[in-house]
Design a protein around this motif. Sequence first.
Motif, PDB file in Angstrom:
ATOM      1  N   SER A   1     -33.888   4.591  33.083  1.00  0.00           N
ATOM      2  CA  SER A   1     -33.148   5.580  33.688  1.00  0.00           C
ATOM      3  C   SER A   1     -33.212   6.961  32.993  1.00  0.00           C
ATOM      4  O   SER A   1     -33.561   8.082  33.569  1.00  0.00           O
ATOM      5  CB  SER A   1     -31.594   5.314  33.589  1.00  0.00           C
ATOM      6  OG  SER A   1     -31.136   5.389  32.447  1.00  0.00           O
TER       7      SER A   1
ATOM      8  N   THR B   1     -36.878   8.209  34.307  1.00  0.00           N
ATOM      9  CA  THR B   1     -36.909   8.917  35.543  1.00  0.00           C
ATOM     10  C   THR B   1     -36.104  10.066  35.566  1.00  0.00           C
ATOM     11  O   THR B   1     -36.409  11.047  36.397  1.00  0.00           O
ATOM     12  CB  THR B   1     -36.277   7.910  36.663  1.00  0.00           C
ATOM     13  OG1 THR B   1     -34.973   7.783  36.112  1.00  0.00           O
ATOM     14  CG2 THR B   1     -37.053   6.498  36.855  1.00  0.00           C
ATOM     15  N   TYR B   2     -34.854  10.120  34.837  1.00  0.00           N
ATOM     16  CA  TYR B   2     -34.330  11.531  34.739  1.00  0.00           C
ATOM     17  C   TYR B   2     -35.344  12.806  34.131  1.00  0.00           C
ATOM     18  O   TYR B   2     -35.226  13.664  34.722  1.00  0.00           O
ATOM     19  CB  TYR B   2     -32.998  11.457  33.744  1.00  0.00           C
ATOM     20  CG  TYR B   2     -32.578  12.733  33.339  1.00  0.00           C
ATOM     21  CD1 TYR B   2     -31.572  13.395  34.382  1.00  0.00           C
ATOM     22  CD2 TYR B   2     -32.705  13.248  32.219  1.00  0.00           C
ATOM     23  CE1 TYR B   2     -31.158  14.546  34.089  1.00  0.00           C
ATOM     24  CE2 TYR B   2     -32.128  14.716  31.983  1.00  0.00           C
ATOM     25  CZ  TYR B   2     -31.301  15.211  32.760  1.00  0.00           C
ATOM     26  OH  TYR B   2     -30.783  16.246  32.566  1.00  0.00           O
TER      27      TYR B   2
ATOM     28  N   GLU C   1     -38.484  12.920  34.203  1.00  0.00           N
ATOM     29  CA  GLU C   1     -39.502  13.305  35.286  1.00  0.00           C
ATOM     30  C   GLU C   1     -38.894  14.153  36.203  1.00  0.00           C
ATOM     31  O   GLU C   1     -39.564  15.009  36.863  1.00  0.00           O
ATOM     32  CB  GLU C   1     -39.984  11.848  36.140  1.00  0.00           C
ATOM     33  CG  GLU C   1     -40.879  10.986  34.892  1.00  0.00           C
ATOM     34  CD  GLU C   1     -41.200   9.691  35.702  1.00  0.00           C
ATOM     35  OE1 GLU C   1     -40.646   9.410  36.707  1.00  0.00           O
ATOM     36  OE2 GLU C   1     -41.987   8.706  34.989  1.00  0.00           O
ATOM     37  N   ARG C   2     -37.764  13.668  36.822  1.00  0.00           N
ATOM     38  CA  ARG C   2     -37.008  14.697  37.916  1.00  0.00           C
ATOM     39  C   ARG C   2     -36.874  15.975  37.298  1.00  0.00           C
ATOM     40  O   ARG C   2     -37.276  17.080  37.906  1.00  0.00           O
ATOM     41  CB  ARG C   2     -35.520  14.216  38.210  1.00  0.00           C
ATOM     42  CG  ARG C   2     -35.912  12.724  39.145  1.00  0.00           C
ATOM     43  CD  ARG C   2     -34.969  12.456  39.806  1.00  0.00           C
ATOM     44  NE  ARG C   2     -33.805  12.065  38.646  1.00  0.00           N
ATOM     45  CZ  ARG C   2     -32.574  12.061  38.798  1.00  0.00           C
ATOM     46  NH1 ARG C   2     -31.970  11.838  40.021  1.00  0.00           N
ATOM     47  NH2 ARG C   2     -31.726  11.692  37.801  1.00  0.00           N
ATOM     48  N   ILE C   3     -36.352  16.197  36.289  1.00  0.00           N
ATOM     49  CA  ILE C   3     -36.075  17.608  35.529  1.00  0.00           C
ATOM     50  C   ILE C   3     -37.587  18.147  35.370  1.00  0.00           C
ATOM     51  O   ILE C   3     -37.549  19.590  35.528  1.00  0.00           O
ATOM     52  CB  ILE C   3     -35.526  17.393  33.974  1.00  0.00           C
ATOM     53  CG1 ILE C   3     -34.013  16.725  34.483  1.00  0.00           C
ATOM     54  CG2 ILE C   3     -35.340  18.470  33.346  1.00  0.00           C
ATOM     55  CD1 ILE C   3     -33.079  17.815  35.226  1.00  0.00           C
ATOM     56  N   LYS C   4     -38.456  17.470  34.813  1.00  0.00           N
ATOM     57  CA  LYS C   4     -39.880  18.181  34.881  1.00  0.00           C
ATOM     58  C   LYS C   4     -40.156  18.547  35.974  1.00  0.00           C
ATOM     59  O   LYS C   4     -40.820  19.878  36.181  1.00  0.00           O
ATOM     60  CB  LYS C   4     -40.789  17.218  34.054  1.00  0.00           C
ATOM     61  CG  LYS C   4     -42.196  18.062  33.813  1.00  0.00           C
ATOM     62  CD  LYS C   4     -43.061  16.821  33.393  1.00  0.00           C
ATOM     63  CE  LYS C   4     -44.656  17.648  32.935  1.00  0.00           C
ATOM     64  NZ  LYS C   4     -45.005  18.594  33.743  1.00  0.00           N
ATOM     65  N   VAL C   5     -40.156  18.049  37.043  1.00  0.00           N
ATOM     66  CA  VAL C   5     -40.595  18.481  38.415  1.00  0.00           C
ATOM     67  C   VAL C   5     -39.761  19.588  38.900  1.00  0.00           C
ATOM     68  O   VAL C   5     -40.317  20.564  39.473  1.00  0.00           O
ATOM     69  CB  VAL C   5     -40.375  17.241  39.353  1.00  0.00           C
ATOM     70  CG1 VAL C   5     -40.688  17.617  40.942  1.00  0.00           C
ATOM     71  CG2 VAL C   5     -41.445  16.278  39.377  1.00  0.00           C
ATOM     72  N   TYR C   6     -38.349  19.625  38.694  1.00  0.00           N
ATOM     73  CA  TYR C   6     -37.667  20.795  39.051  1.00  0.00           C
ATOM     74  C   TYR C   6     -38.247  21.944  38.001  1.00  0.00           C
ATOM     75  O   TYR C   6     -38.109  23.125  38.627  1.00  0.00           O
ATOM     76  CB  TYR C   6     -36.187  20.372  38.688  1.00  0.00           C
ATOM     77  CG  TYR C   6     -35.435  21.483  39.121  1.00  0.00           C
ATOM     78  CD1 TYR C   6     -35.094  22.000  40.341  1.00  0.00           C
ATOM     79  CD2 TYR C   6     -34.719  22.282  37.891  1.00  0.00           C
ATOM     80  CE1 TYR C   6     -34.112  23.054  40.464  1.00  0.00           C
ATOM     81  CE2 TYR C   6     -33.958  23.308  38.161  1.00  0.00           C
ATOM     82  CZ  TYR C   6     -33.787  23.768  39.364  1.00  0.00           C
ATOM     83  OH  TYR C   6     -32.761  24.684  39.681  1.00  0.00           O
TER      84      TYR C   6
END
Length: 117
Positions: free
Chosen positions: A18, A21-22, A24-29
């Motif tokens: 988890s 994945t968090y 990865e999402r923060i990096k994309v944002y």
Amino acid sequence: MRLFLNEMDAFRMEAYDSSSTYKERIKVYHDKMISPRELTLGDVVLLHNSRLSPFPGKLKSKWTGPYMINKIYDSGTVELLAPDTTLFQSNGHRVKKYYSMDKVMEEEVELEEPPME
């Protein structure tokens, strides 16, 4: 006891998944919010002065300049031309485009009169 250790390992792996994945999402944002810098030769820029004291004062600017870009290297380094015609190099991340008020004031917009009814 062995069952408890297996549950702890499973819990640790779930937390690791988890968190990854968090991240990865923060990096994309974060990458989506970065605006690309398009510097070209002849642009007038301001240079961030990182050597100011930690508390320079409320109204003291951290930006010096304006300088003109003389050369851009592949590594991201820019060669700047100072107003007194001295050349020096700086990291491209420490500069930003300078928009003078003269250019803004030169642009005139003609307004039409509203129709009278």
